[in-house]
Design an enzyme around this catalytic site. Structure first.
Site, PDB file in Angstrom:
ATOM      1  CE  LYS A  87       0.737   4.721  -2.002  1.00 26.70           C
ATOM      2  NZ  LYS A  87      -0.689   4.511  -2.250  1.00 26.70           N
TER       3      LYS A  87
HETATM    4  O1  G3P Z   1      -3.847   3.804   0.771  1.00 34.04           O
HETATM    5  C1  G3P Z   1      -3.783   2.411   0.789  1.00 34.04           C
HETATM    6  C2  G3P Z   1      -5.133   1.870   0.592  1.00 34.04           C
HETATM    7  O2  G3P Z   1      -5.543   2.009  -0.731  1.00 34.04           O
HETATM    8  C3  G3P Z   1      -5.309   0.485   1.033  1.00 34.04           C
HETATM    9  O3  G3P Z   1      -6.587   0.413   1.497  1.00 34.04           O
HETATM   10  O4  G3P Z   1      -8.677  -0.656   2.163  1.00 34.04           O
HETATM   11  O5  G3P Z   1      -7.202  -1.697   0.383  1.00 34.04           O
HETATM   12  O6  G3P Z   1      -6.501  -1.715   2.756  1.00 34.04           O
HETATM   13  P1  G3P Z   1      -7.275  -0.998   1.715  1.00 34.04           P
END
Ligand code: G3P
Length: 218
Positions: A87
């Site tokens: 990643k």
């Molecule tokens: O895959 C990316 C994710 O982990 C981000 O999610 O909810 O932190 O915006 P969030």
């Protein structure tokens, strides 16, 4: 449509894997920190433990932001297990590194995508996946789902092989909308995947069936 679970929690990953519908896992430094993993050895062992649970597609994120660091880290991560997808953040050196990895047959997931232009660059560099963060776009008053729709159209126009991995998926409606507009993959917390199971009429109907089954003298 592929389902990835967005977590480093081994129990959540096992629960989704046991359901038989899981296609992969995405992690990031915040998710690794959340489960209390520290140190390079600990982190690498944790990635290996995740790979041992699932069939494929374990995204492991580099920390470096300079080309040579991204390459070194990505090659080390890719050596942990063939299921690893490196990643890489959506930055200039990240795009150069994605091209390098792509030429070497190392799969990549370009993360922190917030615009169609960024996704096109990553696809042209040969990213296996691009990760537009729909929840975080919604957080700032932009339409995350509109970006997914835009990318589905653009990638179809040019036959890009890069898959659209909808990330920052916060709830079940996000997931369903991604399915409607044609995202290749969604990654979301385990509770969002498990949320698909639920309907009160299913619970009510099952309770009735089980009650009536008592009359059948089985
Ligand atoms: O895959 C990316 C994710 O982990 C981000 O999610 O909810 O932190 O915006 P969030």
């Amino acid at each position: 449509m592929k389902f990835f679970v967005d977590t480093a929690n081994l129990q959540d990953i096992k629960e989704c894997q046991e359901l038989g519908i899981l296609d992969g896992v995405t992690t990031n430094p915040s998710l690794m920190a959340k489960v209390g993993i520290t140190g390079k050895d600990g982190i690498f062992s944790h990635y290996k433990a995740i790979c041992d649970i699932v069939d494929d597609n374990v995204s492991a994120e580099v920390i470096g932001t300079e080309y040579k660091d991204i390459i070194r880290e990505g090659e080390e991560l890719a050596e942990i297990d063939p299921k690893i997808v490196v990643k890489v953040p959506m930055i200039k050196d990240g795009i150069r590194a994605i091209k390098y990895f792509s030429d070497k047959g190392i799969r990549t997931n370009c993360t922190l995508i917030f615009s169609a232009g960024q996704a096109i660059l990553a696809a042209k560099a040969g990213a296996t996946y691009v990760s537009p963060f729909i929840g975080r776009l919604d957080d700032v008053g932009s339409d995350g789902m509109a970006l997914i729709e835009q990318l589905v159209d653009i990638f179809a126009n040019y036959g890009f092989h890069t898959e659209i991995l909808a990330a920052s998926v916060r709830h079940t409606m996000h997931l369903l909308q991604c399915a409607e507009v044609g995202a290749d993959v969604v990654t979301c917390p385990a509770n969002v995947i498990m949320g698909l199971l639920k309907h009160p009429l299913t619970d009510k109907g099952l309770a009735t069936f089980l009650e009536d089954a008592k009359k059948l003298s089985l």
